[in-house]
Design a protein around this motif. Sequence first.
Motif, PDB file in Angstrom:
ATOM      1  N   THR A 163       0.850  -1.184   0.000  1.00 56.80           N
ATOM      2  CA  THR A 163       0.000   0.000   0.000  1.00 56.80           C
ATOM      3  C   THR A 163       0.883   1.231   0.000  1.00 56.80           C
ATOM      4  O   THR A 163       2.037   1.184   0.448  1.00 56.80           O
ATOM      5  CB  THR A 163      -0.926   0.015   1.231  1.00 56.80           C
ATOM      6  OG1 THR A 163      -1.806   1.143   1.161  1.00 56.80           O
ATOM      7  CG2 THR A 163      -0.128   0.098   2.527  1.00 56.80           C
ATOM      8  N   SER A 213      -3.352  -0.553   4.721  1.00 56.84           N
ATOM      9  CA  SER A 213      -3.425   0.820   4.223  1.00 56.84           C
ATOM     10  C   SER A 213      -2.565   1.726   5.094  1.00 56.84           C
ATOM     11  O   SER A 213      -2.134   1.337   6.193  1.00 56.84           O
ATOM     12  CB  SER A 213      -4.864   1.348   4.228  1.00 56.84           C
ATOM     13  OG  SER A 213      -5.585   0.974   3.086  1.00 56.84           O
ATOM     14  N   GLU A 368      -5.291  -2.070  -1.911  1.00 55.58           N
ATOM     15  CA  GLU A 368      -6.419  -1.309  -2.415  1.00 55.58           C
ATOM     16  C   GLU A 368      -6.727  -1.729  -3.850  1.00 55.58           C
ATOM     17  O   GLU A 368      -5.890  -2.356  -4.502  1.00 55.58           O
ATOM     18  CB  GLU A 368      -6.126   0.194  -2.380  1.00 55.58           C
ATOM     19  CG  GLU A 368      -5.953   0.765  -1.003  1.00 55.58           C
ATOM     20  CD  GLU A 368      -4.518   0.720  -0.526  1.00 55.58           C
ATOM     21  OE1 GLU A 368      -4.227   1.248   0.544  1.00 55.58           O
ATOM     22  OE2 GLU A 368      -3.678   0.137  -1.249  1.00 55.58           O
TER      23      GLU A 368
END
Length: 398
Positions: A163, A213, A368
């Motif tokens: 990420t 994330s 993502e």
Amino acid sequence: MRTEEELVRALREGAAGAPDTDLLAGVARLRRRRTMRRVQVLAAAAVIAVAGTGTAVVRGLGPGEGEGSRPAATAMVTVAPVAATVTELWPQALFTMPAANADGWRYRPVTALSATQVLLAAESSFEKAGAFEIYDTGTGTARVVAQVPRGRGLKRYFPQSATVGPADIAWSGSGERADGTRVSEIWTAPLAGGAARLLATRTGEDADLDGISIGGGHVVWSETDGGLWRVPLAGGDPERVPGGDGLHLIAWPWAADVAKGPEGFEHNQTRLVNLADGTTRTTAAPPGVTGWRCGPVWCHGQRDDGLLIQRADGTGTPRSRQVRGVRMHAYPALERFLVDSDVYDLATDKLGRLDEPTGWYGTGTSSEPSTILYWGATKGDKPDEFRVLNLAAVPPAQ
């Protein structure tokens, strides 16, 4: 055309146990807990869309609100998407790049950082630690972000999802101890370049991660069984994210109450949570819809007569679409694109198809929704160059 998962199966059957098999075969295995059943799910979910009847519109609710009354059902329209090749639709977003770095390490595209920069994982050998690099399409050159440390004392260790934040990259690596205990490590490094730092080590059931994330000065991750954790980018002790119990990361700051990937397709999402401010929207699926997924902009799900699409805020007219070759269970990249062998633009109703197939394709491996679709520029399972579609370079919807 074969997906990378199908290519994996063919290579495994024909060359089981061969050392340093092509990197492309490793793409699916790097995501095996989330994607090995993707093709089967898509086959079951892809159906022909026909004109529908009315359906309920989702209403977003703030914290503490009850269900309330739903808006009246809105008539649904069925319009065939505009289908064309990706070259015809988005020529400015296509480029060709080397499939390996100067050391011969095979590249694995991860995601786009901008319209001209792409994050790559370079693997020293099959499923082995290597480096993260950034490729610049303007200059045609790559620079090293960080070397990826090998898992010391761990068997079958390899980097998994990555990420990117405003100034840092983070990733998880997974392996096993001699006694069979599963271990996941969470690492970070500055995008400007520098040494990787180990932030957290998770073992046993806590080591099974399904998302990662960067946000709010932390690396945040979710566990496969649900639940959010975080650790400061500057270092510190992991802690549970307040209000994150049972949730799964989509992309910072958004999380949902259903698992990502085909494993969660049979479940409908009921909540969308903003981790930055703690607000929650209800996302009740319309009648007859399965695999209901809502991000901050779009909702979509599968009905018996087609793919139902509508805006998350309940505005506009719900649409039924005949759309094949996209991940029905996926959240859209850039809150706009459903990506698989085809790319469906939710904002413009355009469907981009590959016009340069060479037997396989791959999607980026970021945690993502990835903004990358790539395939071999030449025939064969181990090409010298990739053709890449960078969705971050597609102009804004008009």
